[in-house]
Write a protein that holds these residues in place. Structure first.
Motif, short mmCIF file in Angstrom:
data_model
loop_
_atom_site.label_atom_id
_atom_site.label_comp_id
_atom_site.label_asym_id
_atom_site.label_seq_id
_atom_site.Cartn_x
_atom_site.Cartn_y
_atom_site.Cartn_z
N GLU A 71 0.83 -1.20 0.00
CA GLU A 71 0.00 0.00 0.00
C GLU A 71 0.87 1.25 0.00
N LYS A 72 0.61 2.10 -0.98
CA LYS A 72 1.33 3.36 -1.10
C LYS A 72 0.33 4.46 -1.45
N ASP A 73 0.60 5.64 -0.96
CA ASP A 73 -0.35 6.74 -1.13
C ASP A 73 -0.61 7.05 -2.60
N PHE A 74 0.44 7.10 -3.41
CA PHE A 74 0.24 7.49 -4.81
C PHE A 74 -0.53 6.42 -5.60
N LEU A 75 -0.39 5.15 -5.19
CA LEU A 75 -1.17 4.11 -5.84
C LEU A 75 -2.64 4.22 -5.45
N GLU A 76 -2.91 4.44 -4.19
CA GLU A 76 -4.28 4.59 -3.73
C GLU A 76 -4.93 5.82 -4.37
N GLU A 77 -4.16 6.89 -4.47
CA GLU A 77 -4.67 8.12 -5.09
C GLU A 77 -4.98 7.89 -6.57
N ARG A 78 -4.10 7.16 -7.25
CA ARG A 78 -4.34 6.87 -8.66
C ARG A 78 -5.61 6.03 -8.83
N ALA A 79 -5.79 5.04 -7.96
CA ALA A 79 -6.98 4.19 -8.02
C ALA A 79 -8.25 5.01 -7.82
N ARG A 80 -8.23 5.95 -6.86
CA ARG A 80 -9.41 6.78 -6.63
C ARG A 80 -9.66 7.70 -7.82
N THR A 81 -8.59 8.24 -8.39
CA THR A 81 -8.72 9.18 -9.51
C THR A 81 -9.41 8.54 -10.70
N ILE A 82 -9.06 7.29 -10.99
CA ILE A 82 -9.65 6.64 -12.17
C ILE A 82 -10.86 5.79 -11.81
N GLY A 83 -11.27 5.82 -10.54
CA GLY A 83 -12.51 5.15 -10.16
C GLY A 83 -12.42 3.64 -10.02
N LEU A 84 -11.28 3.13 -9.54
CA LEU A 84 -11.15 1.69 -9.30
C LEU A 84 -11.73 1.36 -7.93
N GLU A 85 -12.94 0.87 -7.91
CA GLU A 85 -13.60 0.61 -6.63
C GLU A 85 -13.12 -0.69 -5.98
N ASP A 86 -12.72 -1.66 -6.78
CA ASP A 86 -12.31 -2.96 -6.23
C ASP A 86 -10.79 -3.11 -6.20
N TYR A 87 -10.08 -1.99 -6.12
CA TYR A 87 -8.62 -2.05 -6.15
C TYR A 87 -8.10 -2.75 -4.90
N HIS A 88 -7.27 -3.77 -5.11
CA HIS A 88 -6.68 -4.51 -4.00
C HIS A 88 -5.32 -5.03 -4.46
N TYR A 89 -4.56 -5.57 -3.53
CA TYR A 89 -3.21 -6.05 -3.84
C TYR A 89 -3.20 -7.57 -3.85
N THR A 90 -2.49 -8.13 -4.81
CA THR A 90 -2.42 -9.58 -4.93
C THR A 90 -1.16 -9.99 -5.68
N ARG A 91 -0.76 -11.21 -5.50
CA ARG A 91 0.36 -11.77 -6.26
C ARG A 91 -0.19 -12.54 -7.45
#
Length: 494
Positions: A71-91
């Motif tokens: 989890e990083k702030d700029f990744l979370e911000e990018r996800a919110r900006t483009i409307g990724l509601e189900d954004y999560h981290y996975t391998r």
């Protein structure tokens, strides 16, 4: 499962249609503009859609796909900006490969599978030299000799050199100069690591096209940070793999999704100083392989790195920023802008030089394969880790790999090298035996001749002695006879 891969958002959402993903693509842009992230999010999307992926990891960053993102702030911000509601981290289900066998499972093929034509083109042989190499393969095939690694081929060439007269009479002129030139090119390839690439067990294509139990496509990552320092070997491997896919896979037309997607990073290494016939071969493979259900995506800094006959086959485009500092850069900007379908609301040529990190101009194929209008797009953040996996993490992934036991141990079975070595020893033994027999026969004849001379001299000596004795006998006989007659006559007279 989905019918398309979400790339990012601009004036509208940008997607890559899986049904048209085998029409190939291009990811281009200057260093540090986000090409690796674009490659990573496309690979994630293909894996989630049940499409296996193969890609070269030049910098080591892509190995992070084997680990969940942090989890990083700029990744979370990018996800919110483009409307990724189900954004999560996975391998993702990653399998590591490495031609040198150090950072992944060894990748090998055999000399026979490479074939004389492809090998000749990679070695840069002329027509005469290619003909000699073809004869080597023909002789090996006729004699049932296996050409598995470089030492097999070198031994075969030595055999041809030693028997050039007989081979030339059957197949055409085989000169020492041509054999020497091929041997020198093989030596160059070997010094770059070709001795590790050629051998057994050879890579099986089905091991690149696996699916996990939950239907995700296997992500095959080739560790290429060392391989890229050997450009001839890198190009040899990549071209071989594309050709192998083209020749082995059956025709499927246009499937609902690709059977495999192939990302070719640092594509300029394949085309730099490449002769025209090699470029033509690549263009042919790129053009025809889509009917086998394979999509090829070239990743490079400059669109000018890719020849026009190949560039024209790349329907899906992700163009990151280019810098117009030199005349060549300015030409690249113009070429990139002109290859997009024009957007009346966008000055494409100007925007290419203004794009920020993580932004790109995108154009993907739509219905009936028509290119979409170019859009300025904010690329979605990846779900897997940005950055490389640690050596410990890489080791753990390799230990859990479904293919490790198949490739980790090299096999060196009897092949042309061993057979020809034995044959040479037999020939040398027969030659030595023949020479010894000839020498023995020569010595026998010399002895017989000497004995004959001795008998002749003895015979001559014996003949002379006998003549002398006879002469003496005759002389003595005459003397005794005369004395005897005188005695008898004297007695009678008395």
């Amino acid at each position: 499962m989905t019918e398309q891969i979400f790339i990012g958002r601009g004036a509208a959402d940008q997607h890559l249609s899986l049904k048209l993903a085998n029409r190939h693509g291009l990811i281009a842009g200057a260093t540090g503009t986000g090409k690796t992230v674009s490659l990573q999010i496309l690979a994630e999307g293909f894996s989630e859609a049940g499409v296996p992926v193969f890609m070269a990891d030049i910098k080591g960053d892509l190995s992070g796909m084997s680990q969940p993102g942090v989890e990083k702030d700029f990744l979370e911000e990018r996800a919110r900006t483009i409307g990724l509601e189900d954004y999560h981290y996975t391998r993702y289900p990653v399998v590591f490969w490495d031609v040198f066998g150090e950072q992944g499972h060894p990748v090998r093929t055999t000399i026979s599978e490479m074939g004389p034509i492809l090998l000749s083109r990679q070695l840069g042989l002329n027509d005469t030299q290619e003909g000699v190499l073809t004869i080597a393969f023909r002789l090996a095939d006729e004699d049932g000799l296996l050409l598995l690694d470089l030492k097999d081929l070198r031994e075969m060439l030595v055999f041809m050199s030693e028997n050039a007269k007989e081979i030339s009479a059957r197949y055409g002129n085989v000169t020492a100069a041509s054999i020497g030139a091929i041997q020198r090119r093989l030596l160059t390839l070997e010094t770059q690591g070709g001795d590790k690439f050629f051998g057994e067990p050879a890579l099986k294509l089905q091991d690149l096209m696996r699916l996990t139990y939950d239907g995700r496509g296997q992500v095959n990552i080739l560790a290429a940070n060392m391989l890229v320092r050997a450009p001839q070997l890198y190009a040899t491997f990549m071209l071989w793999l594309m050709s192998e896919l083209f020749e082995e896979l059956p025709e499927v037309g246009d499937p609902d999704k690709p059977k495999l997607v192939f990302f070719f990073d640092e594509a300029h290494l394949l085309f730099d100083d490449a002769p025209k016939h090699l470029v033509d071969r690549i263009a042919q493979v790129v053009k025809l392989i889509r009917s086998k259900g394979v999509g090829i995506y070239f990743v490079t800094q400059n669109p000018l790195d890719v020849p026009d006959e190949v560039l024209g086959q790349l329907g899906n485009r992700v163009q990151h920023a280019l810098r117009a500092f030199t005349p060549r850069d300015q030409k690249a900007v113009r070429v990139a802008a002109e290859t997009f379908r024009e957007n009346p609301e966008l000055n494409t040529r100007k925007v290419i030089t203004e794009l920020g990190v993580g932004e790109a101009l995108t154009s993907t194929l739509g219905k009936k394969g028509v290119p979409g209008i170019v859009q300025r797009t904010l690329i979605r953040p990846p779900k897997s880790r940005l950055g490389p996996a640690t050596p410990e993490e890489r080791k753990a992934v390799m230990q859990a790999s479904p293919v490790g036991t198949s490739y980790d141990m090299a096999v060196d079975r009897e092949s042309a090298f061993e057979v020809l070595k034995v044959r040479r020893k037999q020939i040398e033994a027969e030659r030595d035996a023949a020479e010894k027999a000839a020498q023995a026969e020569k010595e026998r004849k010399a002895r017989e001749k000497a004995e004959a001379r001795m008998r002749s001299r003895a015979s001559r000596r014996q003949g002379a002695t006998e003549a002398f004795i006879k002469s003496m006998v005759r002389q003595v006989g005459r003397t005794l006879g005369r004395e005897l007659i005188r005695g008898i006559l004297g007695s009678l007279k008395k």
